[in-house]
Motif scaffolding. Structure first.
Motif, PDB file in Angstrom:
ATOM      1  N   SER A 211       0.579  -1.180   0.179  1.00 21.58           N
ATOM      2  CA  SER A 211      -0.432   0.218   0.399  1.00 21.58           C
ATOM      3  C   SER A 211       1.169   1.050  -0.141  1.00 21.58           C
ATOM      4  O   SER A 211       0.318   2.490   0.738  1.00 21.58           O
ATOM      5  CB  SER A 211      -1.245  -0.423   0.976  1.00 21.58           C
TER       6      SER A 211
ATOM      7  N   HIS B 280       1.037   5.568  -7.670  1.00 21.99           N
ATOM      8  CA  HIS B 280       1.050   5.993  -9.261  1.00 21.99           C
ATOM      9  C   HIS B 280       2.122   6.695  -9.789  1.00 21.99           C
ATOM     10  O   HIS B 280       2.330   7.603 -11.072  1.00 21.99           O
ATOM     11  CB  HIS B 280       0.166   7.058  -9.016  1.00 21.99           C
TER      12      HIS B 280
ATOM     13  N   ASP C 248      -4.689  -0.202  -5.158  1.00 26.70           N
ATOM     14  CA  ASP C 248      -4.936   0.425  -5.930  1.00 26.70           C
ATOM     15  C   ASP C 248      -4.316   0.013  -6.936  1.00 26.70           C
ATOM     16  O   ASP C 248      -4.253   0.478  -8.179  1.00 26.70           O
ATOM     17  CB  ASP C 248      -4.359   1.796  -6.247  1.00 26.70           C
ATOM     18  N   THR C 249      -3.828  -1.432  -6.924  1.00 24.67           N
ATOM     19  CA  THR C 249      -2.501  -2.617  -7.913  1.00 24.67           C
ATOM     20  C   THR C 249      -3.980  -4.010  -8.121  1.00 24.67           C
ATOM     21  O   THR C 249      -4.466  -3.719  -7.335  1.00 24.67           O
ATOM     22  CB  THR C 249      -1.787  -2.734  -6.937  1.00 24.67           C
TER      23      THR C 249
ATOM     24  N   PRO D 292      -8.631  -3.922  -9.794  1.00 26.75           N
ATOM     25  CA  PRO D 292      -7.841  -3.431  -8.838  1.00 26.75           C
ATOM     26  C   PRO D 292      -8.466  -4.252  -7.324  1.00 26.75           C
ATOM     27  O   PRO D 292      -9.132  -4.370  -7.587  1.00 26.75           O
ATOM     28  CB  PRO D 292      -8.133  -1.898  -8.924  1.00 26.75           C
TER      29      PRO D 292
ATOM     30  N   GLY E  38      -8.922  -3.028  -4.721  1.00 26.40           N
ATOM     31  CA  GLY E  38      -9.813  -1.990  -3.569  1.00 26.40           C
ATOM     32  C   GLY E  38     -10.604  -2.574  -2.094  1.00 26.40           C
ATOM     33  O   GLY E  38      -9.012  -2.703  -1.471  1.00 26.40           O
TER      34      GLY E  38
ATOM     35  N   SER F 125      -2.212   8.168  -3.826  1.00 27.85           N
ATOM     36  CA  SER F 125      -3.129   7.095  -4.071  1.00 27.85           C
ATOM     37  C   SER F 125      -3.966   7.523  -2.723  1.00 27.85           C
ATOM     38  O   SER F 125      -3.560   7.027  -1.507  1.00 27.85           O
ATOM     39  CB  SER F 125      -3.283   6.073  -4.103  1.00 27.85           C
TER      40      SER F 125
ATOM     41  N   ALA G  75      -6.753   5.778  -1.388  1.00 26.85           N
ATOM     42  CA  ALA G  75      -7.082   4.579  -1.227  1.00 26.85           C
ATOM     43  C   ALA G  75      -5.728   4.113   0.294  1.00 26.85           C
ATOM     44  O   ALA G  75      -5.555   3.377   1.200  1.00 26.85           O
ATOM     45  CB  ALA G  75      -6.949   3.824  -1.756  1.00 26.85           C
ATOM     46  N   HIS G  76      -3.962   3.998  -0.682  1.00 22.64           N
ATOM     47  CA  HIS G  76      -3.332   3.415  -0.067  1.00 22.64           C
ATOM     48  C   HIS G  76      -3.177   4.426   1.148  1.00 22.64           C
ATOM     49  O   HIS G  76      -2.739   4.390   2.400  1.00 22.64           O
ATOM     50  CB  HIS G  76      -1.808   4.043  -0.972  1.00 22.64           C
TER      51      HIS G  76
END
Length: 357
Positions: free
Chosen positions: A93, A98, A108-109, A116, A118, A240, A242-243
Motif C-alpha cells: 500500500s 502512481h 489500487d494495484t 483493482p 479495492g 493514492s 486508498a493507500h
C-alpha cells in the motif's frame, strides 16, 4: 527477486506469495540497494521508509530529486555506502503507487482477476510487513541485518524488528516515533483523516498530513513564498487516497507492548545485546518526545544499551527527513558501535556529517 542496475543504485523487485491479514496475496514490492555486501554478508542495513516515502532513500530520482535520507546515506556519510550494504523496500500500500518508479501491492494495484483490489485488499499489519522483510533478508542470502533504521513509520518498523526478532537486528535506530501509537494518531489524526477523505478527497488528505507533519512553523517556512496548492497538486499526481488510508490504519496499530510486555522486551534486548538509538523532535505533532524519552529511560534502567536524543526543528515532525544533521553523528556511532549510552551533547549528535552535494 529480480534486480537491475541504474545510476540511482540497484533496483530490485521482491515477488512472493505472502499471507496478508490471513489472505494469500501475490505481493510485488520494489526496492533499491546501495553499496555492496561484504564476503561475510554481515554489513547490510535495512532502511525503512516513512508514511508517504518510498524505497528511494538515497541517490536521486530520474528528475534529480535527492532521496529522502540522501544527506545521511552515501559514500563517507553517516550510513557509509563504502562500508555498508544499504537496502530499502517499499511497503504494501505504498502511498506513491502512481509513480512509475514505485512497485507496490495494495488497493489500487491489480487483483489476480485484473481489476483493482479495492476494498478486497486484506487488512495487513506489522507482523505481515515484518514477515515480508524477513523474506527479503532470506532472498538476499543474509543471516541478519547489521542494523535496521528509519524515521516515523519507518521507525515503527525498526522497533518492530527489535521486538520480534532482536537477534536479527542487533542495532536499531528509530527516529521521530514512539513505542506505540498514542492518542494523537488513534484519536485525532486517524479520525480526522477518515472524516476529511470523503469530502476533501486526496488533496484534503494530503493537506491534513502536511499540517500534522510540518506544523505551523514548517508550513510557514516552506510556503511563505510558494503556492501550497501547487504543492498539493504535484503530490496528488503520484499518491493514492486508498493507500493513504490503508497505511494510516496500519500505523494506528503500532504497539510494541502487544508483541511482548515491556519487562519481557527489555529482557530480550539486554540478553540479545541489542543497541538502540531513539531520536525525537520537540514539538512533533505526531509523536510527543516525552513518550519515547520515558520508554528509553526505563529501557536503560533495565540494562539495555539504549541512547535517546531530542532536538528542535522548525520542520516539526518532518524534521526527521528535512533536518537530519542533528542525528548524523549518532547514527554513525550506532553503526560503528561507538555510541555512548548516556544522552550526548548536541555537538556529538551532529558530528561527522558530510554535506549533501
Amino acid at each position: 527477486m529480480r534486480q537491475g542496475e541504474d545510476r540511482e543504485g540497484a533496483a530490485f523487485t521482491l515477488e512472493v506469495d505472502a499471507a496478508l491479514g490471513g489472505v494469500k496475496v501475490p505481493v510485488r514490492l520494489g526496492g533499491r540497494t546501495w553499496g555492496q555486501p561484504t564476503e561475510a554478508r554481515d554489513n547490510a542495513v535495512l532502511v525503512c521508509h516513512y508514511y508517504t516515502g518510498t524505497a528511494q532513500a538515497a541517490g536521486e530520482t530520474e528528475d534529480g530529486t535527492p532521496g529522502w535520507w540522501a544527506p545521511l546515506i552515501g559514500p563517507g556519510r553517516a550510513v557509509d555506502t563504502d562500508r555498508y550494504f544499504v537496502v530499502a523496500l517499499n511497503t504494501p500500500s505504498n502511498v506513491q503507487v502512481h509513480d512509475p518508479a514505485v512497485v507496490t501491492t495494495g488497493p489500487d494495484t491489480p487483483h489476480p482477476d485484473g481489476q483493482p483490489w479495492g476494498g478486497r485488499f486484506p487488512a495487513w499489519d506489522f507482523a505481515d510487513l515484518h514477515a515480508l522483510q524477513l523474506e527479503l533478508l532470506r532472498q538476499l542470502g543474509l543471516e541478519r541485518w547489521h542494523a535496521v533504521i528509519g524515521p516515523s513509520f519507518g521507525g515503527m518498523q525498526a522497533l518492530q524488528w527489535a521486538a520480534r526478532t532482536p537477534d536479527l537486528a542487533p542495532r536499531v535506530a528509530a527516529v521521530a516515533t514512539s513505542p506505540c501509537a498514542g492518542p494523537v494518531l488513534r484519536h485525532a489524526f486517524g479520525p480526522l483523516l477518515r472524516d476529511v477523505a470523503p469530502a476533501g478527497g486526496l488533496a484534503g488528505a494530503l493537506r491534513l498530513i502536511s499540517f500534522f507533519g510540518m506544523g505551523a512553523d514548517g508550513l510557514e517556512a516552506a510556503f511563505r513564498d510558494t503556492d501550497f496548492g501547487d504543492y498539493l497538486r504535484s503530490r496528488s499526481g503520484t499518491a493514492s487516497l486508498a493507500h493513504i488510508l490503508d497505511i494510516a490504519r496500519v500505523v494506528q496499530t503500532h504497539d510494541l507492548h502487544a508483541v511482548a510486555p515491556r519487562p519481557e522486551l527489555f529482557t530480550r534486548w539486554r540478553d540479545a545485546g541489542v543497541r538502540l538509538l531513539t531520536v525525537n523532535i520537540r514539538g512533533d505533532q505526531f509523536f510527543p518526545a516525552h513518550e519515547m524519552r520515558a520508554f528509553a529511560d526505563a529501557s536503560r534502567a533495565a540494562g539495555v544499551a539504549h541512547t535517546h536524543f531530542d532536538y528542535d526543528s522548525d520542520w516539526g515532525h518532518l524534521g526527521c527527513v528535512q533536518d537530519t544533521a542533528a542525528l548524523a553523528g549518532l547514527l554513525r556511532g550506532l553503526l560503528d558501535d561507538t555510541l555512548p549510552a548516556a544522552v550526548p551533547p548536541p555537538d556529538l549528535a551532529g558530528a561527522g556529517e558530510v554535506p549533501h552535494a
